[in-house]
Design a protein around this motif. Structure first.
Motif, PDB file in Angstrom:
ATOM      1  N   HIS A   1      11.406  -6.920   7.383  1.00  0.00           N
ATOM      2  CA  HIS A   1      10.575  -7.355   8.513  1.00  0.00           C
ATOM      3  C   HIS A   1      10.506  -6.264   9.585  1.00  0.00           C
ATOM      4  O   HIS A   1       9.421  -5.967  10.122  1.00  0.00           O
ATOM      5  CB  HIS A   1      11.143  -8.645   9.098  1.00  0.00           C
ATOM      6  N   ALA A   2      11.648  -5.660   9.890  1.00  0.00           N
ATOM      7  CA  ALA A   2      11.670  -4.613  10.915  1.00  0.00           C
ATOM      8  C   ALA A   2      10.870  -3.390  10.484  1.00  0.00           C
ATOM      9  O   ALA A   2      10.228  -2.732  11.318  1.00  0.00           O
ATOM     10  CB  ALA A   2      13.125  -4.220  11.215  1.00  0.00           C
ATOM     11  N   ARG A   3      10.876  -3.105   9.180  1.00  0.00           N
ATOM     12  CA  ARG A   3      10.174  -1.912   8.696  1.00  0.00           C
ATOM     13  C   ARG A   3       8.669  -2.108   8.659  1.00  0.00           C
ATOM     14  O   ARG A   3       7.911  -1.238   9.078  1.00  0.00           O
ATOM     15  CB  ARG A   3      10.692  -1.549   7.303  1.00  0.00           C
ATOM     16  N   TRP A   4       8.227  -3.275   8.152  1.00  0.00           N
ATOM     17  CA  TRP A   4       6.810  -3.461   7.891  1.00  0.00           C
ATOM     18  C   TRP A   4       6.093  -4.329   8.921  1.00  0.00           C
ATOM     19  O   TRP A   4       4.881  -4.188   9.121  1.00  0.00           O
ATOM     20  CB  TRP A   4       6.614  -4.087   6.499  1.00  0.00           C
TER      21      TRP A   4
ATOM     22  N   ALA B   1      -0.763  -4.880   8.283  1.00  0.00           N
ATOM     23  CA  ALA B   1       0.620  -4.712   7.837  1.00  0.00           C
ATOM     24  C   ALA B   1       0.818  -5.316   6.448  1.00  0.00           C
ATOM     25  O   ALA B   1       1.490  -4.730   5.591  1.00  0.00           O
ATOM     26  CB  ALA B   1       1.569  -5.351   8.843  1.00  0.00           C
ATOM     27  N   ALA B   2       0.219  -6.499   6.212  1.00  0.00           N
ATOM     28  CA  ALA B   2       0.361  -7.162   4.909  1.00  0.00           C
ATOM     29  C   ALA B   2      -0.297  -6.354   3.801  1.00  0.00           C
ATOM     30  O   ALA B   2       0.120  -6.425   2.641  1.00  0.00           O
ATOM     31  CB  ALA B   2      -0.246  -8.561   4.982  1.00  0.00           C
ATOM     32  N   ARG B   3      -1.314  -5.578   4.139  1.00  0.00           N
ATOM     33  CA  ARG B   3      -2.011  -4.765   3.138  1.00  0.00           C
ATOM     34  C   ARG B   3      -1.135  -3.626   2.639  1.00  0.00           C
ATOM     35  O   ARG B   3      -1.315  -3.151   1.503  1.00  0.00           O
ATOM     36  CB  ARG B   3      -3.301  -4.215   3.736  1.00  0.00           C
ATOM     37  N   LEU B   4      -0.166  -3.199   3.456  1.00  0.00           N
ATOM     38  CA  LEU B   4       0.677  -2.056   3.106  1.00  0.00           C
ATOM     39  C   LEU B   4       2.046  -2.462   2.567  1.00  0.00           C
ATOM     40  O   LEU B   4       2.681  -1.698   1.854  1.00  0.00           O
ATOM     41  CB  LEU B   4       0.872  -1.170   4.341  1.00  0.00           C
ATOM     42  N   ALA B   5       2.514  -3.656   2.930  1.00  0.00           N
ATOM     43  CA  ALA B   5       3.873  -4.067   2.579  1.00  0.00           C
ATOM     44  C   ALA B   5       3.960  -4.529   1.126  1.00  0.00           C
ATOM     45  O   ALA B   5       3.110  -5.294   0.660  1.00  0.00           O
ATOM     46  CB  ALA B   5       4.327  -5.191   3.505  1.00  0.00           C
ATOM     47  N   PRO B   6       4.984  -4.105   0.363  1.00  0.00           N
ATOM     48  CA  PRO B   6       5.147  -4.561  -1.023  1.00  0.00           C
ATOM     49  C   PRO B   6       5.373  -6.079  -1.108  1.00  0.00           C
ATOM     50  O   PRO B   6       6.050  -6.663  -0.256  1.00  0.00           O
ATOM     51  CB  PRO B   6       6.376  -3.798  -1.513  1.00  0.00           C
ATOM     52  N   VAL B   7       4.806  -6.673  -2.127  1.00  0.00           N
ATOM     53  CA  VAL B   7       4.908  -8.115  -2.356  1.00  0.00           C
ATOM     54  C   VAL B   7       5.631  -8.355  -3.672  1.00  0.00           C
ATOM     55  O   VAL B   7       5.367  -7.681  -4.675  1.00  0.00           O
ATOM     56  CB  VAL B   7       3.504  -8.762  -2.392  1.00  0.00           C
TER      57      VAL B   7
ATOM     58  N   LEU C   1      -1.948 -14.907   0.384  1.00  0.00           N
ATOM     59  CA  LEU C   1      -2.503 -13.748   1.077  1.00  0.00           C
ATOM     60  C   LEU C   1      -4.026 -13.806   1.165  1.00  0.00           C
ATOM     61  O   LEU C   1      -4.619 -13.323   2.130  1.00  0.00           O
ATOM     62  CB  LEU C   1      -2.053 -12.466   0.386  1.00  0.00           C
ATOM     63  N   LEU C   2      -4.641 -14.430   0.168  1.00  0.00           N
ATOM     64  CA  LEU C   2      -6.095 -14.601   0.221  1.00  0.00           C
ATOM     65  C   LEU C   2      -6.471 -15.581   1.328  1.00  0.00           C
ATOM     66  O   LEU C   2      -7.413 -15.334   2.093  1.00  0.00           O
ATOM     67  CB  LEU C   2      -6.611 -15.099  -1.131  1.00  0.00           C
TER      68      LEU C   2
ATOM     69  N   ARG D   1      -7.228  -9.726  -1.491  1.00  0.00           N
ATOM     70  CA  ARG D   1      -7.267 -10.064  -2.911  1.00  0.00           C
ATOM     71  C   ARG D   1      -6.218  -9.256  -3.684  1.00  0.00           C
ATOM     72  O   ARG D   1      -5.777  -8.197  -3.216  1.00  0.00           O
ATOM     73  CB  ARG D   1      -8.662  -9.792  -3.479  1.00  0.00           C
ATOM     74  N   PRO D   2      -5.793  -9.749  -4.853  1.00  0.00           N
ATOM     75  CA  PRO D   2      -4.849  -8.979  -5.665  1.00  0.00           C
ATOM     76  C   PRO D   2      -5.360  -7.566  -5.907  1.00  0.00           C
ATOM     77  O   PRO D   2      -6.538  -7.350  -6.180  1.00  0.00           O
ATOM     78  CB  PRO D   2      -4.786  -9.780  -6.973  1.00  0.00           C
ATOM     79  N   GLY D   3      -4.459  -6.613  -5.792  1.00  0.00           N
ATOM     80  CA  GLY D   3      -4.836  -5.211  -5.903  1.00  0.00           C
ATOM     81  C   GLY D   3      -5.004  -4.550  -4.551  1.00  0.00           C
ATOM     82  O   GLY D   3      -5.033  -3.313  -4.447  1.00  0.00           O
ATOM     83  N   ALA D   4      -5.110  -5.367  -3.490  1.00  0.00           N
ATOM     84  CA  ALA D   4      -5.271  -4.828  -2.142  1.00  0.00           C
ATOM     85  C   ALA D   4      -3.932  -4.518  -1.488  1.00  0.00           C
ATOM     86  O   ALA D   4      -3.886  -3.996  -0.374  1.00  0.00           O
ATOM     87  CB  ALA D   4      -6.059  -5.806  -1.273  1.00  0.00           C
TER      88      ALA D   4
END
Length: 298
Positions: free
Chosen positions: A173-176, A185-191, A205-206, A212-215
């Motif tokens: 959380h602190a990093r991303w 932020a959600a677009r860059l953070a690993p899921v 996330l959608l 979308r998946p892949g984003a």
């Protein structure tokens, strides 16, 4: 017609193992002998029962026959055990369940019953949106699934809600998300994703960000304990069922990224209307405990 026992056992062995070679090893026969018995059964019924692929798959007619054979075998085993006075004889029950059910509430709910009734589990684990298909294919005699509609000849019982929350470790959380849980932020953070059938994260996330998946980057960890461990270690954020999530959030080990947006999955127990006595008692026990453990719709 009357089924030939050797032929039907050959069919079930192929379905259980996925190949003629493994079925032959199980039955102490040659693969050609197993194939011949299955073909004789197909000839007697006048229809193909198997798609000879890797692994072998049942045709629609094959699925219907396998369903019947599994149910008949279970009923026969349970009846003979009770009739002979050997009610304690073991009974193997094939069930299909989702991974989060297996890793949280299922075994504590029915372990005492399995021991006292001498029932053996043969579990197939799949996504809750797909376990119902395993029952349709004849691989299970009952299942925990998200599907609310029963198949023809079956009954369904609502079990309760498994609530999922999008969680991350404090370090992740602190990093991303130090600046907030935003779309960028959600677009860059690993899921964290359980497997290719797991749509919980993608749907969340959608809905929340239109992503979308892949984003966004993804880890795939198809095992419940390592999946949760990966989130705790800060590898990614992911959906966790409330039975696991609530104590971790309370201890500060994980952070709920979207407390205003839980994802509720309603679970159901499907079984055939005609069951063996022990499977009927298993159904009563499982439904009773699930309705105490899972969240209930109001």
């Amino acid at each position: 017609m009357q089924f030939d026992h050797k032929q039907t056992e050959a069919l079930l062995a192929v379905m259980d193992s996925g190949s003629f070679e493994q079925a032959a090893a199980k039955l102490h026969l040659t693969p050609s002998a197993v194939s011949q018995r299955v073909r004789q059964l197909e000839t007697a019924l006048g229809t193909p029962l198997l798609v000879r692929s890797r692994p072998c798959r049942a045709t629609l007619a094959g699925q219907q026959l396998v369903q019947y054979l599994r149910r008949a075998r279970l009923l026969e085993q349970d009846f003979l055990a009770g009739f002979s006075g050997a009610a304690s004889a073991t009974l193997s029950v094939p069930l299909a369940v989702n991974a989060d059910t297996l890793s949280t509430w299922l075994l504590p709910a029915i372990s005492d019953f399995l021991i006292s009734e001498n029932v053996l589990l043969s579990l197939t684990v799949d996504d809750q949106d797909h376990t119902h298909a395993l029952m349709q294919e004849g691989q299970a005699l009952a299942c925990v699934a998200s599907e609310p509609q029963p198949m023809q000849g079956c009954l369904v019982h609502p079990l309760g809600i498994l609530r999922y929350r999008m969680l991350a470790s404090p370090q992740f959380h602190a990093r991303w998300f130090a600046g907030g849980y935003s779309r960028e932020a959600a677009r860059l953070a690993p899921v964290m994703v359980f497997n290719r059938k797991d749509a919980l994260q993608a749907d969340f996330l959608l809905q929340r960000f239109g992503l979308r998946p892949g984003a966004y980057p993804e880890h795939h960890v198809p095992a419940s304990e390592p999946y949760l461990q990966a989130i705790l270690l800060g590898l990614g954020c992911g959906m966790v069922p409330h039975l696991q999530a609530d104590p971790l959030i309370a201890r500060g080990e994980l952070i709920d990224l979207a407390p205003d947006q839980p994802t509720d999955v309603m679970l159901h127990w499907h079984h055939w209307k005609v069951q063996s006595p022990r499977l009927e008692r298993l159904t009563r026990r499982l439904v009773e405990v699930a309705q105490q453990v899972l969240l209930q719709a109001h």
